[in-house]
Design a protein around this motif. Structure first.
Motif, PDB file in Angstrom:
ATOM      1  N   GLN A  95       0.831  -1.206   0.000  1.00 48.55           N
ATOM      2  CA  GLN A  95       0.000   0.000   0.000  1.00 48.55           C
ATOM      3  C   GLN A  95       0.862   1.252   0.000  1.00 48.55           C
ATOM      4  O   GLN A  95       0.526   2.256  -0.635  1.00 48.55           O
ATOM      5  CB  GLN A  95      -0.930   0.012   1.219  1.00 48.55           C
ATOM      6  N   ALA A  96       1.994   1.209   0.725  1.00 49.68           N
ATOM      7  CA  ALA A  96       2.898   2.357   0.727  1.00 49.68           C
ATOM      8  C   ALA A  96       3.436   2.622  -0.673  1.00 49.68           C
ATOM      9  O   ALA A  96       3.573   3.778  -1.091  1.00 49.68           O
ATOM     10  CB  ALA A  96       4.039   2.117   1.708  1.00 49.68           C
ATOM     11  N   ASP A  99       0.701   4.318  -2.666  1.00 56.24           N
ATOM     12  CA  ASP A  99       0.592   5.730  -2.302  1.00 56.24           C
ATOM     13  C   ASP A  99       1.687   6.561  -2.958  1.00 56.24           C
ATOM     14  O   ASP A  99       1.444   7.660  -3.455  1.00 56.24           O
ATOM     15  CB  ASP A  99       0.675   5.885  -0.780  1.00 56.24           C
ATOM     16  N   ALA A 102       1.118   6.940  -6.684  1.00 54.20           N
ATOM     17  CA  ALA A 102       0.043   7.905  -6.913  1.00 54.20           C
ATOM     18  C   ALA A 102       0.541   9.331  -6.719  1.00 54.20           C
ATOM     19  O   ALA A 102       0.136  10.250  -7.439  1.00 54.20           O
ATOM     20  CB  ALA A 102      -1.122   7.613  -5.969  1.00 54.20           C
ATOM     21  N   LEU A 103       1.438   9.517  -5.744  1.00 55.54           N
ATOM     22  CA  LEU A 103       2.011  10.840  -5.516  1.00 55.54           C
ATOM     23  C   LEU A 103       2.823  11.290  -6.724  1.00 55.54           C
ATOM     24  O   LEU A 103       2.726  12.442  -7.162  1.00 55.54           O
ATOM     25  CB  LEU A 103       2.898  10.789  -4.270  1.00 55.54           C
ATOM     26  N   SER A 210      -5.678   3.840  -5.134  1.00 57.38           N
ATOM     27  CA  SER A 210      -5.914   4.103  -3.719  1.00 57.38           C
ATOM     28  C   SER A 210      -6.756   5.357  -3.589  1.00 57.38           C
ATOM     29  O   SER A 210      -6.804   6.188  -4.477  1.00 57.38           O
ATOM     30  CB  SER A 210      -4.585   4.290  -2.976  1.00 57.38           C
ATOM     31  N   CYS A 213      -5.629  11.228   0.040  1.00 58.40           N
ATOM     32  CA  CYS A 213      -4.447  12.008  -0.356  1.00 58.40           C
ATOM     33  C   CYS A 213      -3.198  11.169  -0.164  1.00 58.40           C
ATOM     34  O   CYS A 213      -2.833  10.868   0.966  1.00 58.40           O
ATOM     35  CB  CYS A 213      -4.367  13.269   0.487  1.00 58.40           C
ATOM     36  N   PRO A 214      -2.509  10.768  -1.232  1.00 58.58           N
ATOM     37  CA  PRO A 214      -1.344   9.899  -1.082  1.00 58.58           C
ATOM     38  C   PRO A 214      -0.214  10.541  -0.309  1.00 58.58           C
ATOM     39  O   PRO A 214       0.476   9.881   0.453  1.00 58.58           O
ATOM     40  CB  PRO A 214      -0.937   9.598  -2.528  1.00 58.58           C
ATOM     41  N   ARG A 217      -1.157  10.491   3.449  1.00 62.45           N
ATOM     42  CA  ARG A 217      -1.136   9.115   3.961  1.00 62.45           C
ATOM     43  C   ARG A 217       0.286   8.566   4.021  1.00 62.45           C
ATOM     44  O   ARG A 217       0.672   7.874   4.952  1.00 62.45           O
ATOM     45  CB  ARG A 217      -2.024   8.226   3.092  1.00 62.45           C
ATOM     46  N   LEU A 218       1.080   8.897   3.013  1.00 63.23           N
ATOM     47  CA  LEU A 218       2.463   8.439   2.971  1.00 63.23           C
ATOM     48  C   LEU A 218       3.249   8.997   4.140  1.00 63.23           C
ATOM     49  O   LEU A 218       3.976   8.276   4.828  1.00 63.23           O
ATOM     50  CB  LEU A 218       3.113   8.859   1.652  1.00 63.23           C
ATOM     51  N   ARG A 221       2.185   7.379   7.379  1.00 63.03           N
ATOM     52  CA  ARG A 221       2.680   6.008   7.462  1.00 63.03           C
ATOM     53  C   ARG A 221       4.156   5.981   7.869  1.00 63.03           C
ATOM     54  O   ARG A 221       4.575   5.191   8.724  1.00 63.03           O
ATOM     55  CB  ARG A 221       2.486   5.307   6.111  1.00 63.03           C
TER      56      ARG A 221
END
Length: 234
Positions: A95-96, A99, A102-103, A210, A213-214, A217-218, A221
């Motif tokens: 998932q990271a 993210d 996507a960023l 996802s 907001c990547p 969230r990144l 995390r």
């Protein structure tokens, strides 16, 4: 209006973490000049970079390549894949990576490489496209990883540690290295363990991969992982 950027600096530091080639050696003076021109790297860190650039320019290419592989490709604790140090082989890494991909996409970066999104040179290529304040903040989120890598490289007495000192001098906020208690003597070849750790299910990147907001969230995390790692090594 967008703020200042450090495009040349981040691109140059990205190149310094690439596999050594004759082209890289020939470009060493230009790389040093590019970093100096923007003035965002602290003077002490810049001196360390000068030593690395001199070595890349003058040392035997095959020796440079052998050293690079021994450091970054065969030693798990020196992996240039950031999430290897945070998530290891857990599902959270997938998932990271989504993210982060996507960023990059949101920022208009279309990587011309097959590397995973968390490969540090690729991450620096992305930072080269962002306003400096934003780049500093994103770099600060990885500060604990960068500090740990610098310490491990310093123990091996390699000038590559200077790249991480330079990045930490740019990053927002102080960075404390994670105290990793597991054994990893210099020269240990754990390529098989690294390969096993990287055998993960395929990850789908791109639009719709996802929600939310990547970037936020990144960062959350990475900061949570930093707190967790500190707690387990206290």
């Amino acid at each position: 209006m967008a703020g200042p950027v450090a495009t040349k600096t981040f691109k140059a530091l990205s190149v310094l973490l690439a596999y050594p080639t004759a082209e890289l050696a020939a470009a060493a003076p230009e790389i040093g000049a590019a970093i100096a021109s923007e003035g965002v790297v602290a003077a002490e860190a810049g001196a360390g970079l000068a030593a690395l650039l001199a070595e890349l320019e003058t040392a035997d290419l095959y020796d440079l390549q052998e050293r690079y592989v021994g450091l970054f490709d065969r030693t798990r604790k020196l992996s240039l894949h950031l999430f290897e140090h945070v998530h290891g082989e857990s599902r959270d890494r997938g998932q990271a990576l989504v993210d982060l991909a996507a960023l990059y996409e949101k920022g208009g970066l279309a990587p011309a490489t097959n590397e995973l999104p968390d490969h540090l040179p690729l991450f620096l290529e992305y930072l080269a496209t962002r306003p400096l304040d934003e780049a500093r903040a994103l770099l600060g989120d990885t500060g604990h990883i960068l500090a740990a890598l610098r310490e491990r490289l310093e123990k091996r007495e390699t000038p590559y540690a200077a790249v991480f000192s330079a990045l930490l001098s740019i990053a927002s906020g102080p960075a404390t290295a994670i105290d990793d208690k597991s054994p990893d003597p210099a020269g240990t070849n754990d390529l098989a363990a690294l390969d096993a750790a990287w055998e993960e299910a395929a990850v789908t990147f791109g639009p719709g991969a996802s929600d939310g907001c990547p970037a936020e969230r990144l960062g959350t995390r990475l900061r949570a992982a930093q707190r967790d790692m500190r707690a387990t090594t206290a």
